[in-house]
Motif scaffolding. Structure first.
Motif, PDB file in Angstrom:
ATOM      1  N   LEU A 107       0.572  -1.304  -0.161  1.00 31.02           N
ATOM      2  CA  LEU A 107      -0.068  -0.302  -0.007  1.00 31.02           C
ATOM      3  C   LEU A 107       1.389   1.282  -0.058  1.00 31.02           C
ATOM      4  CD1 LEU A 107      -2.497  -0.729   2.929  1.00 31.02           C
ATOM      5  CD2 LEU A 107      -2.848  -0.972  -0.156  1.00 31.02           C
ATOM      6  N   GLY A 108       0.461   2.306  -0.510  1.00 29.64           N
ATOM      7  CA  GLY A 108       1.200   3.173  -0.079  1.00 29.64           C
ATOM      8  C   GLY A 108       1.918   3.464  -1.379  1.00 29.64           C
ATOM      9  N   ASN A 109       2.740   5.035  -1.183  1.00 32.41           N
ATOM     10  CA  ASN A 109       3.977   5.602  -2.031  1.00 32.41           C
ATOM     11  C   ASN A 109       4.395   4.578  -2.042  1.00 32.41           C
ATOM     12  OD1 ASN A 109       2.513   7.752  -2.293  1.00 32.41           O
ATOM     13  ND2 ASN A 109       3.442   9.301  -0.546  1.00 32.41           N
ATOM     14  N   GLN A 110       4.884   3.154  -1.373  1.00 35.54           N
ATOM     15  CA  GLN A 110       6.544   2.763  -1.262  1.00 35.54           C
ATOM     16  C   GLN A 110       6.043   1.798  -2.404  1.00 35.54           C
ATOM     17  OE1 GLN A 110       6.615   1.025   2.117  1.00 35.54           O
ATOM     18  NE2 GLN A 110       8.471   2.813   3.224  1.00 35.54           N
ATOM     19  N   GLY A 111       4.353   1.333  -2.642  1.00 35.47           N
ATOM     20  CA  GLY A 111       4.037   0.220  -3.342  1.00 35.47           C
ATOM     21  C   GLY A 111       4.408   0.030  -5.322  1.00 35.47           C
ATOM     22  N   THR A 112       4.296   0.127  -5.862  1.00 37.89           N
ATOM     23  CA  THR A 112       4.034  -0.189  -7.465  1.00 37.89           C
ATOM     24  C   THR A 112       2.660  -0.967  -8.069  1.00 37.89           C
ATOM     25  OG1 THR A 112       5.268  -2.163  -7.486  1.00 37.89           O
ATOM     26  CG2 THR A 112       6.733  -0.518  -7.174  1.00 37.89           C
ATOM     27  N   PRO A 113       2.026   0.004  -9.171  1.00 38.77           N
ATOM     28  CA  PRO A 113       1.288  -0.056  -9.708  1.00 38.77           C
ATOM     29  C   PRO A 113       0.842  -1.889 -10.320  1.00 38.77           C
ATOM     30  CG  PRO A 113       1.216   1.376 -10.121  1.00 38.77           C
ATOM     31  CD  PRO A 113       2.457   1.276  -9.435  1.00 38.77           C
ATOM     32  N   GLY A 114       2.184  -2.520 -11.158  1.00 43.33           N
ATOM     33  CA  GLY A 114       2.920  -3.265 -11.582  1.00 43.33           C
ATOM     34  C   GLY A 114       2.913  -4.407 -10.132  1.00 43.33           C
ATOM     35  N   ALA A 115       2.933  -4.394  -9.396  1.00 40.52           N
ATOM     36  CA  ALA A 115       2.517  -5.204  -8.109  1.00 40.52           C
ATOM     37  C   ALA A 115       1.263  -5.908  -8.069  1.00 40.52           C
ATOM     38  CB  ALA A 115       3.152  -5.081  -6.532  1.00 40.52           C
ATOM     39  N   ALA A 116       0.446  -4.837  -8.209  1.00 50.38           N
ATOM     40  CA  ALA A 116      -1.120  -5.221  -7.823  1.00 50.38           C
ATOM     41  C   ALA A 116      -1.464  -5.924  -9.479  1.00 50.38           C
ATOM     42  CB  ALA A 116      -1.556  -4.057  -8.243  1.00 50.38           C
ATOM     43  N   LEU A 117      -1.087  -5.389 -10.387  1.00 58.27           N
ATOM     44  CA  LEU A 117      -2.040  -6.077 -11.958  1.00 58.27           C
ATOM     45  C   LEU A 117      -0.773  -7.085 -12.326  1.00 58.27           C
ATOM     46  CD1 LEU A 117      -0.305  -2.894 -14.366  1.00 58.27           C
ATOM     47  CD2 LEU A 117      -3.616  -3.902 -13.592  1.00 58.27           C
ATOM     48  N   ALA A 118       0.084  -7.290 -11.233  1.00 57.80           N
ATOM     49  CA  ALA A 118       1.552  -9.366 -11.714  1.00 57.80           C
ATOM     50  C   ALA A 118       0.194  -9.991 -11.052  1.00 57.80           C
ATOM     51  CB  ALA A 118       2.215  -9.484 -11.166  1.00 57.80           C
ATOM     52  N   LEU A 119      -0.481  -9.304  -9.623  1.00 60.91           N
ATOM     53  CA  LEU A 119      -1.054  -9.999  -8.638  1.00 60.91           C
ATOM     54  C   LEU A 119      -2.633 -10.795  -9.636  1.00 60.91           C
ATOM     55  CD1 LEU A 119      -2.105 -11.905  -6.189  1.00 60.91           C
ATOM     56  CD2 LEU A 119      -2.496  -9.799  -5.063  1.00 60.91           C
ATOM     57  N   LEU A 120      -3.408 -10.137 -10.592  1.00 56.49           N
ATOM     58  CA  LEU A 120      -4.461 -10.261 -10.704  1.00 56.49           C
ATOM     59  C   LEU A 120      -4.403 -11.167 -11.804  1.00 56.49           C
ATOM     60  CD1 LEU A 120      -5.914  -6.356 -10.284  1.00 56.49           C
ATOM     61  CD2 LEU A 120      -6.999  -8.294  -9.262  1.00 56.49           C
ATOM     62  N   GLY A 121      -3.536 -10.101 -12.967  1.00 56.73           N
ATOM     63  CA  GLY A 121      -2.750 -11.667 -14.029  1.00 56.73           C
ATOM     64  C   GLY A 121      -2.726 -12.135 -13.490  1.00 56.73           C
ATOM     65  N   LYS A 122      -2.448 -13.273 -12.404  1.00 53.10           N
ATOM     66  CA  LYS A 122      -2.235 -14.359 -12.079  1.00 53.10           C
ATOM     67  C   LYS A 122      -3.226 -15.026 -11.300  1.00 53.10           C
ATOM     68  CE  LYS A 122       2.350 -14.576 -12.019  1.00 53.10           C
ATOM     69  NZ  LYS A 122       3.361 -15.629 -12.528  1.00 53.10           N
ATOM     70  N   ILE A 123      -4.363 -14.113 -11.092  1.00 47.58           N
ATOM     71  CA  ILE A 123      -5.637 -14.881 -11.001  1.00 47.58           C
ATOM     72  C   ILE A 123      -6.680 -15.152 -12.285  1.00 47.58           C
ATOM     73  CG2 ILE A 123      -7.374 -14.541  -9.558  1.00 47.58           C
ATOM     74  CD1 ILE A 123      -6.582 -12.253  -7.705  1.00 47.58           C
ATOM     75  N   ALA A 124      -6.544 -14.273 -12.923  1.00 49.09           N
ATOM     76  CA  ALA A 124      -6.687 -14.358 -13.581  1.00 49.09           C
ATOM     77  C   ALA A 124      -6.099 -15.637 -14.914  1.00 49.09           C
ATOM     78  CB  ALA A 124      -6.840 -12.882 -15.148  1.00 49.09           C
ATOM     79  N   SER A 125      -5.656 -15.511 -14.618  1.00 50.24           N
ATOM     80  CA  SER A 125      -4.532 -16.725 -15.784  1.00 50.24           C
ATOM     81  C   SER A 125      -5.731 -18.443 -14.523  1.00 50.24           C
ATOM     82  CB  SER A 125      -2.854 -17.626 -15.810  1.00 50.24           C
ATOM     83  OG  SER A 125      -2.459 -15.854 -16.347  1.00 50.24           O
ATOM     84  N   ILE A 126      -5.405 -18.358 -13.128  1.00 50.59           N
ATOM     85  CA  ILE A 126      -5.597 -19.508 -12.674  1.00 50.59           C
ATOM     86  C   ILE A 126      -7.289 -19.312 -13.040  1.00 50.59           C
ATOM     87  CG2 ILE A 126      -6.652 -20.649 -10.211  1.00 50.59           C
ATOM     88  CD1 ILE A 126      -3.656 -18.893  -9.606  1.00 50.59           C
ATOM     89  N   ALA A 127      -8.281 -18.817 -12.513  1.00 50.53           N
ATOM     90  CA  ALA A 127      -9.370 -18.563 -12.857  1.00 50.53           C
ATOM     91  C   ALA A 127      -9.582 -19.443 -14.761  1.00 50.53           C
ATOM     92  CB  ALA A 127     -10.152 -17.184 -13.573  1.00 50.53           C
TER      93      ALA A 127
END
Length: 341
Positions: A107-127
């Motif tokens: 969360l916050g400024n230390q986070g990167t949008p790429g990490a969230a997108l990577a997580l959602l991408g993995k979930i989509a592949s598993i789906a």
């Protein structure tokens, strides 16, 4: 998709919750603060997917994965603070049946949008893997004659594996000698970001030399080549390896079927093909094609599989000459392969 979160850190749970909330179809069905709690909750309410942390009190994510896959199996995605720092535990969890791994979003400024997108991408592949089988792959019939003499080619062992694969691979490769008289090529469903770590891990477990499969490589005796990108590994007409993006819609990346079918088409000497534990049907059609052109084909048995999906699909197609556990597979490979003298 019904998703459970297993993590002992409030900030990590909140980060995962916020990411999941961005997709309307995702529902958080329960949250557990340690592995033991996750095992108990999963037995009562098995979700479509568990986001499993690795380092937790009471019971870590590796042991929780082992128990869940034994008692109430479901899709498990390892979500950890650092894949690189926890690579050994990642591969151990994958050996027990975890599908993949991704870094925890922050969360916050230390986070990167790429990490969230990577997580959602993995979930989509598993789906996709949970929801439907991919379309069949088409290759032309294997040629009746080629210009490259089969007498110059070593015996080839082609191995495909997915969920639970690292454990099965380690059991097989650890029993093979350095002077094995065959080349080995492995396609494991694993993300490119830690495929190199798996190569290093396997190198510590076998006297054989394990390397990343690179474009232009030709399989050689005593060398284990492992697919290491998110594209499909395939054999070319000149018996060298290449990576291809197509079929782009195929949810398995890299695909075992793509590799097995290219081998049936272009490797002109006979070999041994092995299909190990995994979710879905990838590799079954390719194994059947290899059997039809004279290869000795093996599928892992149900008892030793973390997930009896791919080998079951192969059995239904009568694609396997033998159905064996990993120790017996290693013995068969030794019996059917001459050693280098």
């Amino acid at each position: 998709m019904k998703i459970a979160i297993v993590n002992d850190m409030f900030i990590a749970i909140e980060a995962l919750r916020r990411v999941l909330m961005t997709i309307a179809e995702h529902e958080i069905v329960w949250i557990a603060k340690d592995g033991a709690e996750a095992v108990a909750k999963c037995a009562k309410n098995t979700p479509d997917l568990i986001l499993m942390d690795l380092i937790m009190p009471v019971m870590d994510g590796v042991e929780a994965t082992r128990q869940i896959m034994k008692r109430s199996p479901c899709a498990i995605l390892i979500v950890t603070a650092s894949i690189e720092q926890n690579s050994a535990k990642v591969f151990e969890a994958m050996g027990y049946g975890a599908l993949d791994a991704v870094n925890t979003p922050v969360l916050g400024n230390q986070g990167t949008p790429g990490a969230a997108l990577a997580l959602l991408g993995k979930i989509a592949s598993i789906a996709k893997l949970n929801g439907k089988s991919p379309p069949p792959l088409s290759f032309p019939s294997p040629p009746s004659s080629v210009s490259f003499s089969s007498s110059t080619l070593p015996s080839l062992i082609a191995i495909g594996s997915s969920t639970g694969g690292p454990k099965a691979l380690s059991a097989i490769l650890s029993r093979l000698p350095a002077n094995l008289g065959a080349a080995i090529v492995i396609v494991q469903h694993v993300d490119a970001q830690f495929a190199e770590g798996m190569v290093d891990w396997l190198n510590q477990l076998t006297p054989l030399t394990v390397k990343k499969a690179s474009v232009g490589d030709r399989p050689q005796k005593g060398i284990v080549l492992v697919a290491c990108t998110n594209d499909h590994l395939c054999l070319q007409v000149n018996q060298t390896l290449n990576y291809v993006r197509e079929p782009i819609e195929y949810p398995y990346r890299p695909s075992i079927d793509v590799f097995f079918k290219s081998v049936a088409h272009y490797w002109t000497s006979r070999g041994i093909a092995v299909l190990l534990t995994g979710m879905g049907r990838d590799g079954a059609e390719g194994l059947r094609l290899l059997r039809s052109v004279g290869w000795h084909t093996i599928a892992q048995d149900k008892v030793s599989c973390a997930v009896y999906g791919m080998p079951k699909a192969a059995a239904e197609l009568n694609a396997a000459v033998e159905v064996l556990n990993p120790d017996a597979i290693a013995t068969t490979l030794l019996q059917r392969t001459r050693l280098n003298r």
